[in-house]
Design an enzyme around this catalytic site. Structure first.
Site, PDB file in Angstrom:
ATOM      1  N   CYS A 194       3.332   5.738  -3.147  1.00  0.00           N
ATOM      2  CA  CYS A 194       3.288   4.398  -3.734  1.00  0.00           C
ATOM      3  C   CYS A 194       2.224   4.365  -4.816  1.00  0.00           C
ATOM      4  O   CYS A 194       1.167   4.981  -4.683  1.00  0.00           O
ATOM      5  CB  CYS A 194       2.983   3.367  -2.650  1.00  0.00           C
ATOM      6  SG  CYS A 194       3.134   1.670  -3.231  1.00  0.00           S
ATOM      7  N   ASN A 225       4.627  -6.018  -1.370  1.00  0.00           N
ATOM      8  CA  ASN A 225       3.743  -6.299  -2.505  1.00  0.00           C
ATOM      9  C   ASN A 225       4.161  -5.576  -3.778  1.00  0.00           C
ATOM     10  O   ASN A 225       3.405  -5.527  -4.749  1.00  0.00           O
ATOM     11  CB  ASN A 225       2.285  -5.953  -2.153  1.00  0.00           C
ATOM     12  CG  ASN A 225       2.116  -4.489  -1.789  1.00  0.00           C
ATOM     13  OD1 ASN A 225       3.082  -3.723  -1.740  1.00  0.00           O
ATOM     14  ND2 ASN A 225       0.882  -4.084  -1.526  1.00  0.00           N
ATOM     15  N   HIS A 241      -1.257   5.804  -5.360  1.00  0.00           N
ATOM     16  CA  HIS A 241      -2.408   5.359  -4.568  1.00  0.00           C
ATOM     17  C   HIS A 241      -2.182   5.502  -3.064  1.00  0.00           C
ATOM     18  O   HIS A 241      -2.975   4.993  -2.280  1.00  0.00           O
ATOM     19  CB  HIS A 241      -2.866   3.941  -4.944  1.00  0.00           C
ATOM     20  CG  HIS A 241      -1.819   2.869  -4.895  1.00  0.00           C
ATOM     21  ND1 HIS A 241      -1.627   1.973  -5.924  1.00  0.00           N
ATOM     22  CD2 HIS A 241      -0.930   2.533  -3.939  1.00  0.00           C
ATOM     23  CE1 HIS A 241      -0.663   1.126  -5.598  1.00  0.00           C
ATOM     24  NE2 HIS A 241      -0.234   1.444  -4.389  1.00  0.00           N
ATOM     25  N   ASN A 242      -1.096   6.178  -2.654  1.00  0.00           N
ATOM     26  CA  ASN A 242      -0.884   6.571  -1.248  1.00  0.00           C
ATOM     27  C   ASN A 242      -0.433   8.023  -1.265  1.00  0.00           C
ATOM     28  O   ASN A 242       0.764   8.288  -1.379  1.00  0.00           O
ATOM     29  CB  ASN A 242       0.232   5.738  -0.586  1.00  0.00           C
ATOM     30  CG  ASN A 242      -0.217   4.367  -0.133  1.00  0.00           C
ATOM     31  OD1 ASN A 242      -1.305   3.939  -0.426  1.00  0.00           O
ATOM     32  ND2 ASN A 242       0.654   3.695   0.598  1.00  0.00           N
ATOM     33  N   PRO A 252      -4.415  -3.312 -10.062  1.00  0.00           N
ATOM     34  CA  PRO A 252      -3.802  -4.630 -10.231  1.00  0.00           C
ATOM     35  C   PRO A 252      -4.428  -5.691  -9.340  1.00  0.00           C
ATOM     36  O   PRO A 252      -4.910  -5.408  -8.247  1.00  0.00           O
ATOM     37  CB  PRO A 252      -2.355  -4.378  -9.805  1.00  0.00           C
ATOM     38  CG  PRO A 252      -2.481  -3.317  -8.751  1.00  0.00           C
ATOM     39  CD  PRO A 252      -3.620  -2.433  -9.198  1.00  0.00           C
ATOM     40  N   HIS A 281      -7.495   0.506  -5.404  1.00  0.00           N
ATOM     41  CA  HIS A 281      -6.124   0.503  -5.938  1.00  0.00           C
ATOM     42  C   HIS A 281      -5.628  -0.898  -6.259  1.00  0.00           C
ATOM     43  O   HIS A 281      -4.504  -1.067  -6.727  1.00  0.00           O
ATOM     44  CB  HIS A 281      -5.172   1.179  -4.964  1.00  0.00           C
ATOM     45  CG  HIS A 281      -4.690   0.313  -3.828  1.00  0.00           C
ATOM     46  ND1 HIS A 281      -5.532  -0.437  -3.031  1.00  0.00           N
ATOM     47  CD2 HIS A 281      -3.427   0.085  -3.356  1.00  0.00           C
ATOM     48  CE1 HIS A 281      -4.817  -1.077  -2.121  1.00  0.00           C
ATOM     49  NE2 HIS A 281      -3.545  -0.793  -2.299  1.00  0.00           N
ATOM     50  N   ALA A 292      -6.519  -5.513  -5.503  1.00  0.00           N
ATOM     51  CA  ALA A 292      -7.386  -6.553  -4.950  1.00  0.00           C
ATOM     52  C   ALA A 292      -7.604  -6.367  -3.450  1.00  0.00           C
ATOM     53  O   ALA A 292      -8.686  -6.633  -2.927  1.00  0.00           O
ATOM     54  CB  ALA A 292      -6.781  -7.933  -5.224  1.00  0.00           C
TER      55      ALA A 292
END
Length: 398
Positions: free
Chosen positions: A77, A162, A271-272, A303, A327, A329
């Site tokens: 992801c 998300n 980011h995963n 983001p 990665h 908020a």
């Protein structure tokens, strides 16, 4: 800012880049730090929050072992973004509503996938040999795919939760396209299959764990190499999926906006994921679960929520974070809690100026359910430098 707090009562310390971390997340981080193969320390990014087994926003370096649940169930992801040659002067609300509708038609979202006559065959075909190699050795994977078996049809689709597609303006009013997605149903099936295998291995070897979701594959054991192969396949699929969607979105924009070109090479980052890297004198496996790589000069995307700013960043190569960054908020409350606390009126208020869904079906993604992205960025100013600040004008949610 440097590290804000640390956990020091485990086998290795945990270094945390925020004061805003709950007790359950700290417990998860401590569990990870107690594992026998953790290298040097565990790093927790400023967007850290509770996950399954491993905390989201954690960076875990390991000697000769990988924890599949620490990679997560959406393998690979990540984000992709590209700047265009047009500016805010080339946009109007009528055109942007058409763009929103066009993207919604051209890119399947949620559980939807491309119909057979719209499969992105040229993008998907290169992935067939690698998947066949895996399923020949692990035929049970075919059962795990289940309703997600049409992995070819999911290439170039967004998914739910998300995940999002946005049209944004930067600090100079230049237009950007940005999106967030991963390896879809096929990546989820691969992840779940190998997480279950790791649990069975732990039971077979009678290894006691602080959390069953920290089951791991030691290097050299039966399933380790196959997991590495599978996770790299899913990571590459996720990256290709994002690029395919970016191409579809650009075509959608071409139909309703003035002629443009892409003026920057797309930033496409996981980011995963897990990768072999060198840190503190050793070659180790680095698992980033909700964290991006931020070596010196690395470009990345951080983001905010669907009503907040996002950032294009350049890494500073801070060794203390294993050259990593937040990665995004990060959630400050669960989806269930958000649905109880907020209303459709709150969603309308918090997404003013953004063309997006504002119904109860997306309240779990309301900006108020997330941490303040600007606080996250301030907490990691030793990890990244901000290059561009983006604010969305269109947001298509999964």
């Amino acid at each position: 800012m440097p590290v804000k707090q640390a956990i020091t009562d485990q086998r290795v310390p945990v270094k945390i880049w925020t004061d805003d971390v709950d007790d359950r997340s700290k417990e998860q981080l401590a569990n990870i730090a107690s594992m026998p193969f953790i290298h040097h320390h565990v790093a927790a990014m400023p967007d850290v929050h509770l996950g399954i087994g491993a905390t989201i926003g954690s960076v875990i370096a390991t000697h000769k072992a990988i924890i599949p649940a620490a990679v997560g169930v959406d393998i690979g992801c990540g984000m992709v973004a590209a700047r265009l040659s047009i500016s805010a002067n080339d946009l109007d609300e009528k055109a942007l509503k058409k763009v929103f509708d066009q993207i919604s038609r051209d890119v399947p979202v949620g559980r939807a996938q491309h119909h057979d006559d719209r499969v992105l065959v040229d993008v998907a075909r290169p992935f067939e040999p690698g998947l066949k190699s895996l399923t020949d050795r692990h035929p049970q994977l075919l059962k795990a795919f289940g309703k997600f078996s049409k992995w070819t049809n999911q290439m170039g689709t967004l998914g739910g939760g998300n995940h999002f597609i946005e049209v944004c303006l930067d600090e100079s009013n230049q237009v950007w396209v940005m999106l967030h997605s991963g390896s879809r149903g096929i990546g989820n099936a691969i992840a779940d299959y190998f997480i279950q295998l790791a649990r069975k291995d732990m039971e077979r070897w009678m290894i006691q764990l602080p959390d069953r979701d920290l089951a791991y594959f030691p290097e050299g054991t039966e399933h380790f190499a196959d997991y590495v192969e599978a996770v790299h396949w899913a990571q590459e699929y996720a990256m290709a999926n994002r690029q395919a969607m970016l191409d579809l979105v650009l075509k959608a924009l071409e139909r309703h906006l003035p002629s443009f070109t892409v003026t920057t090479e797309a930033v496409n980052c996981h980011h995963n994921y897990v990768a072999k890297e060198h840190h503190y004198g050793s070659d180790v496996w680095v698992t980033r679960k909700g964290a991006i790589r931020a070596r010196e000069a690395d470009l990345g995307i951080v983001p905010g929520s669907m009503g907040a700013r996002s950032y294009i960043v350049r890494g500073k190569g801070n060794p203390e974070s294993f050259c990593s960054s937040a990665h995004g908020a990060g959630r400050r409350m669960s989806r269930t809690a958000a649905e109880k606390e907020f209303t459709e009126a709150d969603m309308v208020e918090q997404t003013k100026g953004v063309i997006c869904r504002k119904d109860k079906g997306v309240i779990d993604e309301i900006p108020g359910a997330y941490k303040d992205i600007d606080v996250v960025m301030a907490n990691q100013n030793d990890l990244t430098e901000i290059l561009h600040t983006l604010k969305q004008v269109v947001c298509v949610k999964g």
